[in-house]
Motif scaffolding. Sequence first.
Motif, PDB file in Angstrom:
ATOM      1  N   ILE A   4       0.838  -1.202   0.000  1.00  0.00           N
ATOM      2  CA  ILE A   4       0.000   0.000   0.000  1.00  0.00           C
ATOM      3  C   ILE A   4       0.875   1.256   0.000  1.00  0.00           C
ATOM      4  O   ILE A   4       0.561   2.241  -0.666  1.00  0.00           O
ATOM      5  CB  ILE A   4      -0.951  -0.017   1.214  1.00  0.00           C
ATOM      6  N   ASP A   5       1.977   1.205   0.732  1.00  0.00           N
ATOM      7  CA  ASP A   5       2.895   2.343   0.766  1.00  0.00           C
ATOM      8  C   ASP A   5       3.597   2.537  -0.574  1.00  0.00           C
ATOM      9  O   ASP A   5       3.945   3.657  -0.946  1.00  0.00           O
ATOM     10  CB  ASP A   5       3.959   2.140   1.850  1.00  0.00           C
ATOM     11  N   LEU A   6       3.813   1.454  -1.283  1.00  0.00           N
ATOM     12  CA  LEU A   6       4.586   1.508  -2.520  1.00  0.00           C
ATOM     13  C   LEU A   6       3.768   1.911  -3.737  1.00  0.00           C
ATOM     14  O   LEU A   6       4.302   2.496  -4.673  1.00  0.00           O
ATOM     15  CB  LEU A   6       5.226   0.144  -2.788  1.00  0.00           C
ATOM     16  N   LYS A   7       2.491   1.592  -3.739  1.00  0.00           N
ATOM     17  CA  LYS A   7       1.715   1.805  -4.961  1.00  0.00           C
ATOM     18  C   LYS A   7       1.508   3.282  -5.292  1.00  0.00           C
ATOM     19  O   LYS A   7       1.177   3.613  -6.425  1.00  0.00           O
ATOM     20  CB  LYS A   7       0.375   1.074  -4.894  1.00  0.00           C
ATOM     21  N   ASP A   8       1.733   4.170  -4.333  1.00  0.00           N
ATOM     22  CA  ASP A   8       1.575   5.601  -4.580  1.00  0.00           C
ATOM     23  C   ASP A   8       2.862   6.268  -5.061  1.00  0.00           C
ATOM     24  O   ASP A   8       2.852   7.432  -5.422  1.00  0.00           O
ATOM     25  CB  ASP A   8       1.093   6.301  -3.305  1.00  0.00           C
ATOM     26  N   LYS A   9       3.948   5.536  -5.083  1.00  0.00           N
ATOM     27  CA  LYS A   9       5.240   6.111  -5.468  1.00  0.00           C
ATOM     28  C   LYS A   9       5.414   6.086  -6.982  1.00  0.00           C
ATOM     29  O   LYS A   9       4.819   5.278  -7.678  1.00  0.00           O
ATOM     30  CB  LYS A   9       6.373   5.350  -4.794  1.00  0.00           C
ATOM     31  N   SER A  10       6.269   6.975  -7.461  1.00  0.00           N
ATOM     32  CA  SER A  10       6.538   7.033  -8.899  1.00  0.00           C
ATOM     33  C   SER A  10       7.498   5.915  -9.288  1.00  0.00           C
ATOM     34  O   SER A  10       8.135   5.284  -8.441  1.00  0.00           O
ATOM     35  CB  SER A  10       7.139   8.385  -9.263  1.00  0.00           C
ATOM     36  N   GLU A  11       7.612   5.712 -10.590  1.00  0.00           N
ATOM     37  CA  GLU A  11       8.482   4.648 -11.088  1.00  0.00           C
ATOM     38  C   GLU A  11       9.946   4.926 -10.749  1.00  0.00           C
ATOM     39  O   GLU A  11      10.696   4.009 -10.399  1.00  0.00           O
ATOM     40  CB  GLU A  11       8.310   4.514 -12.602  1.00  0.00           C
ATOM     41  N   ALA A  12      10.348   6.180 -10.806  1.00  0.00           N
ATOM     42  CA  ALA A  12      11.735   6.534 -10.483  1.00  0.00           C
ATOM     43  C   ALA A  12      12.046   6.254  -9.015  1.00  0.00           C
ATOM     44  O   ALA A  12      13.126   5.747  -8.680  1.00  0.00           O
ATOM     45  CB  ALA A  12      11.984   8.000 -10.805  1.00  0.00           C
ATOM     46  N   GLU A  13      11.103   6.574  -8.141  1.00  0.00           N
ATOM     47  CA  GLU A  13      11.297   6.302  -6.714  1.00  0.00           C
ATOM     48  C   GLU A  13      11.390   4.803  -6.456  1.00  0.00           C
ATOM     49  O   GLU A  13      12.218   4.348  -5.661  1.00  0.00           O
ATOM     50  CB  GLU A  13      10.145   6.884  -5.896  1.00  0.00           C
ATOM     51  N   LEU A  14      10.548   4.048  -7.139  1.00  0.00           N
ATOM     52  CA  LEU A  14      10.565   2.596  -6.959  1.00  0.00           C
ATOM     53  C   LEU A  14      11.878   1.994  -7.452  1.00  0.00           C
ATOM     54  O   LEU A  14      12.431   1.093  -6.812  1.00  0.00           O
ATOM     55  CB  LEU A  14       9.381   1.960  -7.690  1.00  0.00           C
ATOM     56  N   LEU A  15      12.376   2.497  -8.570  1.00  0.00           N
ATOM     57  CA  LEU A  15      13.654   1.995  -9.083  1.00  0.00           C
ATOM     58  C   LEU A  15      14.796   2.305  -8.121  1.00  0.00           C
ATOM     59  O   LEU A  15      15.688   1.476  -7.910  1.00  0.00           O
ATOM     60  CB  LEU A  15      13.942   2.587 -10.462  1.00  0.00           C
ATOM     61  N   ALA A  16      14.762   3.486  -7.522  1.00  0.00           N
ATOM     62  CA  ALA A  16      15.794   3.851  -6.547  1.00  0.00           C
ATOM     63  C   ALA A  16      15.711   2.955  -5.315  1.00  0.00           C
ATOM     64  O   ALA A  16      16.737   2.492  -4.794  1.00  0.00           O
ATOM     65  CB  ALA A  16      15.645   5.314  -6.155  1.00  0.00           C
ATOM     66  N   MET A  17      14.496   2.697  -4.864  1.00  0.00           N
ATOM     67  CA  MET A  17      14.312   1.820  -3.704  1.00  0.00           C
ATOM     68  C   MET A  17      14.769   0.397  -4.022  1.00  0.00           C
ATOM     69  O   MET A  17      15.371  -0.276  -3.178  1.00  0.00           O
ATOM     70  CB  MET A  17      12.848   1.804  -3.272  1.00  0.00           C
ATOM     71  N   LEU A  18      14.483  -0.053  -5.242  1.00  0.00           N
ATOM     72  CA  LEU A  18      14.874  -1.398  -5.650  1.00  0.00           C
ATOM     73  C   LEU A  18      16.397  -1.538  -5.655  1.00  0.00           C
ATOM     74  O   LEU A  18      16.939  -2.523  -5.157  1.00  0.00           O
ATOM     75  CB  LEU A  18      14.304  -1.712  -7.030  1.00  0.00           C
ATOM     76  N   LYS A  19      17.060  -0.534  -6.184  1.00  0.00           N
ATOM     77  CA  LYS A  19      18.526  -0.560  -6.217  1.00  0.00           C
ATOM     78  C   LYS A  19      19.092  -0.597  -4.798  1.00  0.00           C
ATOM     79  O   LYS A  19      20.023  -1.349  -4.504  1.00  0.00           O
ATOM     80  CB  LYS A  19      19.037   0.668  -6.967  1.00  0.00           C
ATOM     81  N   GLU A  20      18.506   0.195  -3.918  1.00  0.00           N
ATOM     82  CA  GLU A  20      18.953   0.247  -2.526  1.00  0.00           C
ATOM     83  C   GLU A  20      18.756  -1.102  -1.825  1.00  0.00           C
ATOM     84  O   GLU A  20      19.645  -1.587  -1.120  1.00  0.00           O
ATOM     85  CB  GLU A  20      18.167   1.340  -1.805  1.00  0.00           C
ATOM     86  N   LYS A  21      17.600  -1.718  -2.040  1.00  0.00           N
ATOM     87  CA  LYS A  21      17.309  -3.003  -1.399  1.00  0.00           C
ATOM     88  C   LYS A  21      18.191  -4.122  -1.941  1.00  0.00           C
ATOM     89  O   LYS A  21      18.592  -5.016  -1.202  1.00  0.00           O
ATOM     90  CB  LYS A  21      15.834  -3.376  -1.577  1.00  0.00           C
ATOM     91  N   LYS A  22      18.487  -4.080  -3.236  1.00  0.00           N
ATOM     92  CA  LYS A  22      19.362  -5.104  -3.807  1.00  0.00           C
ATOM     93  C   LYS A  22      20.773  -4.978  -3.246  1.00  0.00           C
ATOM     94  O   LYS A  22      21.433  -5.984  -2.989  1.00  0.00           O
ATOM     95  CB  LYS A  22      19.375  -5.015  -5.331  1.00  0.00           C
ATOM     96  N   LEU A  23      21.218  -3.749  -3.036  1.00  0.00           N
ATOM     97  CA  LEU A  23      22.526  -3.538  -2.421  1.00  0.00           C
ATOM     98  C   LEU A  23      22.520  -4.048  -0.981  1.00  0.00           C
ATOM     99  O   LEU A  23      23.481  -4.681  -0.528  1.00  0.00           O
ATOM    100  CB  LEU A  23      22.903  -2.061  -2.468  1.00  0.00           C
ATOM    101  N   GLU A  24      21.435  -3.788  -0.273  1.00  0.00           N
ATOM    102  CA  GLU A  24      21.306  -4.277   1.101  1.00  0.00           C
ATOM    103  C   GLU A  24      21.335  -5.805   1.134  1.00  0.00           C
ATOM    104  O   GLU A  24      21.997  -6.406   1.991  1.00  0.00           O
ATOM    105  CB  GLU A  24      20.003  -3.768   1.716  1.00  0.00           C
ATOM    106  N   LEU A  25      20.634  -6.435   0.202  1.00  0.00           N
ATOM    107  CA  LEU A  25      20.622  -7.896   0.138  1.00  0.00           C
ATOM    108  C   LEU A  25      22.022  -8.434  -0.151  1.00  0.00           C
ATOM    109  O   LEU A  25      22.445  -9.430   0.436  1.00  0.00           O
ATOM    110  CB  LEU A  25      19.637  -8.376  -0.928  1.00  0.00           C
ATOM    111  N   PHE A  26      22.746  -7.761  -1.023  1.00  0.00           N
ATOM    112  CA  PHE A  26      24.110  -8.176  -1.339  1.00  0.00           C
ATOM    113  C   PHE A  26      24.995  -8.129  -0.092  1.00  0.00           C
ATOM    114  O   PHE A  26      25.745  -9.065   0.188  1.00  0.00           O
ATOM    115  CB  PHE A  26      24.688  -7.280  -2.437  1.00  0.00           C
ATOM    116  N   THR A  27      24.895  -7.038   0.661  1.00  0.00           N
ATOM    117  CA  THR A  27      25.724  -6.922   1.865  1.00  0.00           C
ATOM    118  C   THR A  27      25.310  -7.945   2.922  1.00  0.00           C
ATOM    119  O   THR A  27      26.168  -8.493   3.616  1.00  0.00           O
ATOM    120  CB  THR A  27      25.664  -5.507   2.458  1.00  0.00           C
ATOM    121  N   LEU A  28      24.010  -8.210   3.022  1.00  0.00           N
ATOM    122  CA  LEU A  28      23.555  -9.223   3.979  1.00  0.00           C
ATOM    123  C   LEU A  28      24.071 -10.605   3.596  1.00  0.00           C
ATOM    124  O   LEU A  28      24.483 -11.382   4.465  1.00  0.00           O
ATOM    125  CB  LEU A  28      22.026  -9.231   4.058  1.00  0.00           C
TER     126      LEU A  28
END
Length: 63
Positions: A4-28
Amino acid sequence: MNYIDLKDKSEAELLAMLKEKKLELFTLNAKQKTMQLTNTSELRVAKKDIARIQTALTAARAK
């Protein structure tokens, strides 16, 4: 993080969040391999967050 929090965000914001989460997953993953990760459930949470972001991206692109 909920969908619900994500569906209101723009595509650019979602792509930035995706990149951040993938980096976090890599470090984990790196921490887990070197036995430095104490809370392994963080891996599962990060993977689920990535899936939620990708779902929101797909929905945003379909509009």
